[in-house]
Scaffold this motif. Structure first.
Motif, short mmCIF file in Angstrom:
data_model
loop_
_atom_site.label_atom_id
_atom_site.label_comp_id
_atom_site.label_asym_id
_atom_site.label_seq_id
_atom_site.Cartn_x
_atom_site.Cartn_y
_atom_site.Cartn_z
N LEU A 29 0.87 -1.18 0.00
CA LEU A 29 0.00 0.00 0.00
C LEU A 29 0.90 1.23 0.00
CD1 LEU A 29 -3.05 0.92 0.25
CD2 LEU A 29 -2.64 1.10 2.71
N ALA A 30 0.64 2.15 -0.93
CA ALA A 30 1.47 3.36 -1.04
C ALA A 30 0.69 4.55 -0.48
CB ALA A 30 1.82 3.59 -2.51
N ALA A 31 1.43 5.54 0.04
CA ALA A 31 0.79 6.68 0.72
C ALA A 31 -0.30 7.37 -0.13
CB ALA A 31 1.86 7.67 1.18
N PRO A 32 -0.08 7.62 -1.44
CA PRO A 32 -1.16 8.29 -2.19
C PRO A 32 -2.47 7.52 -2.19
CG PRO A 32 0.89 8.26 -3.45
CD PRO A 32 1.10 7.38 -2.25
N GLN A 33 -2.39 6.21 -2.01
CA GLN A 33 -3.62 5.40 -1.99
C GLN A 33 -4.49 5.71 -0.77
OE1 GLN A 33 -1.34 1.53 -2.83
NE2 GLN A 33 -3.26 1.20 -3.91
N VAL A 34 -3.88 6.31 0.25
CA VAL A 34 -4.67 6.72 1.42
C VAL A 34 -4.70 8.25 1.50
CG1 VAL A 34 -4.40 4.56 2.70
CG2 VAL A 34 -2.69 6.38 2.99
N GLY A 35 -4.50 8.88 0.34
CA GLY A 35 -4.66 10.33 0.26
C GLY A 35 -3.51 11.15 0.79
N ARG A 36 -2.33 10.52 0.90
CA ARG A 36 -1.19 11.23 1.48
C ARG A 36 -0.08 11.43 0.44
NH1 ARG A 36 -1.27 11.82 7.36
NH2 ARG A 36 0.91 12.30 6.99
N PRO A 37 0.59 12.59 0.48
CA PRO A 37 1.57 12.91 -0.55
C PRO A 37 2.99 12.41 -0.27
CG PRO A 37 1.25 14.82 0.86
CD PRO A 37 0.37 13.72 1.41
N GLU A 38 3.20 11.75 0.87
CA GLU A 38 4.57 11.35 1.24
C GLU A 38 5.09 10.20 0.37
OE1 GLU A 38 2.09 11.76 3.47
OE2 GLU A 38 2.83 13.11 5.04
N ARG A 39 6.39 10.22 0.09
CA ARG A 39 7.00 9.15 -0.71
C ARG A 39 7.32 7.94 0.19
NH1 ARG A 39 11.15 11.71 -4.30
NH2 ARG A 39 9.19 12.66 -4.93
N LEU A 40 6.31 7.15 0.48
CA LEU A 40 6.52 5.94 1.29
C LEU A 40 5.44 4.92 0.99
CD1 LEU A 40 4.47 5.62 4.02
CD2 LEU A 40 5.72 7.63 4.71
N ALA A 41 5.80 3.67 1.26
CA ALA A 41 4.85 2.56 1.05
C ALA A 41 5.14 1.46 2.06
CB ALA A 41 4.98 2.01 -0.38
N VAL A 42 4.11 0.66 2.34
CA VAL A 42 4.29 -0.51 3.20
C VAL A 42 4.10 -1.76 2.34
CG1 VAL A 42 3.60 0.69 5.31
CG2 VAL A 42 1.85 -0.51 3.97
N ILE A 43 4.82 -2.81 2.72
CA ILE A 43 4.81 -4.06 1.94
C ILE A 43 4.83 -5.23 2.90
CG2 ILE A 43 6.30 -5.49 0.41
CD1 ILE A 43 7.14 -2.90 -1.01
N ASP A 44 4.04 -6.25 2.59
CA ASP A 44 4.16 -7.52 3.33
C ASP A 44 3.82 -8.67 2.38
OD1 ASP A 44 4.31 -9.65 4.99
OD2 ASP A 44 2.96 -8.85 6.53
N VAL A 45 4.88 -9.24 1.83
CA VAL A 45 4.74 -10.43 0.98
C VAL A 45 5.37 -11.55 1.82
CG1 VAL A 45 5.46 -11.51 -1.20
CG2 VAL A 45 4.99 -9.06 -1.12
N ASN A 46 4.67 -12.63 2.03
CA ASN A 46 5.21 -13.75 2.80
C ASN A 46 5.50 -13.40 4.27
OD1 ASN A 46 5.20 -15.13 0.38
ND2 ASN A 46 7.35 -14.61 -0.05
N GLU A 47 4.61 -12.62 4.87
CA GLU A 47 4.69 -12.32 6.32
C GLU A 47 6.01 -11.71 6.77
OE1 GLU A 47 3.25 -15.69 8.53
OE2 GLU A 47 1.51 -15.86 7.19
N LYS A 48 6.59 -10.88 5.90
CA LYS A 48 7.80 -10.14 6.30
C LYS A 48 7.55 -8.65 6.03
CE LYS A 48 10.98 -13.91 5.34
NZ LYS A 48 11.18 -14.62 4.07
N PRO A 49 6.85 -7.99 6.98
CA PRO A 49 6.47 -6.60 6.73
C PRO A 49 7.66 -5.64 6.75
CG PRO A 49 5.79 -7.30 8.94
CD PRO A 49 6.36 -8.50 8.27
N PHE A 50 7.65 -4.68 5.86
CA PHE A 50 8.64 -3.60 5.93
C PHE A 50 8.09 -2.36 5.23
CE2 PHE A 50 9.65 -5.93 2.12
CZ PHE A 50 10.15 -5.01 1.21
N VAL A 51 8.72 -1.23 5.58
CA VAL A 51 8.31 0.05 4.98
C VAL A 51 9.45 0.54 4.10
CG1 VAL A 51 9.00 1.25 7.11
CG2 VAL A 51 7.51 2.39 5.52
N ILE A 52 9.10 1.17 3.00
CA ILE A 52 10.11 1.81 2.15
C ILE A 52 9.81 3.31 2.13
CG2 ILE A 52 10.88 -0.16 0.74
CD1 ILE A 52 8.83 0.63 -1.41
#
Ligand code: K1U
Ligand code: ZN
Length: 186
Positions: free
Chosen positions: A47-70
């Motif tokens: 999920l990337a920040a613009p998808q929740v209406g936010r302009p920040e350059r960041l996203a969250v990822i969890d593929v195979n139960e290893k969550p991390f933020v970029i």
């Protein structure tokens, strides 16, 4: 737990360039937490920040139960070899399409402590990283489809989007209470 509304195709924020994150404040950390809660509820793998209406350059990822933020991610290497696979998007629900992307990427980003790290990935994680980084530059998976496939995807979306007035996808955080919504009494 705070669940955020997801912006869907048609909301201009999905087409805008994001803004680099400067200091990682408590507000950013709270946004990241809320984005993870929202992504899990929506059954996404990113999920990337613009998808929740936010302009920040960041996203969250969890593929195979290893969550991390970029945070402020950049692709520093991409294979010339490409793979094609089906993608979906939490901002274009129920629309899918085959997308060709580099089969391996190396991404450099900051973590939530502001520390730089690199991740090299193939397959679903590599694809998800590219999909999320695209969101941070206003690009969507439908942009990669051929004219015919894009036309077909947009025709499906024309019907689907009626479910999302104001280009807002509201997630019900407690489905056992959905019968209490006034619209459901009609
Ligand atoms: O950014 C988003 O819209 C999230 C999106 C990420 C994504 C999906 C498929 C390929 C690349 C990136 C989703 O999570 S949509 C949900 C979905 O399609 C999916 C869920 C679990 C496993 C595989 C796909
Ligand atoms: Zn997406």
């Amino acid at each position: 737990m705070s669940i955020l509304d997801i912006r869907v195709l048609g909301d201009p924020i999905l087409r805008e360039e994001t803004k680099e994150v400067g200091e990682i404040t408590d507000e950013i950390r709270q946004l990241v937490k809320n984005m993870f809660d929202t992504m899990y509820l929506a059954k996404g793998i990113g999920l990337a920040a613009p998808q929740v209406g936010r302009p920040e350059r960041l996203a969250v990822i969890d593929v195979n139960e290893k969550p991390f933020v970029i945070i402020n991610p950049e692709i520093v290497e991409a294979d010339a070899k490409k793979d094609k696979a089906e993608e979906g998007c939490l901002s274009i629900p129920d629309v899918y399409g085959d997308v060709e992307r580099p089969s391996r990427v190396r991404v450099r980003a900051l973590d939530v402590e502001g520390k730089s790290f690199e991740v090299e990935a193939t397959e679903l994680l590599g694809r998800c990283l590219q999909h999320e980084i695209d969101h941070l530059h206003g690009k969507l998976f439908i942009d990669y489809l051929s004219v015919l496939k894009r036309r077909s995807a947009m025709s499906k979306w024309t019907k689907e989007k009626e479910k999302y007035p104001g280009f807002i996808r509201h997630l019900e955080s407690d489905p056992t209470r959905s019968h209490e919504h006034p619209d459901e009494e009609l």
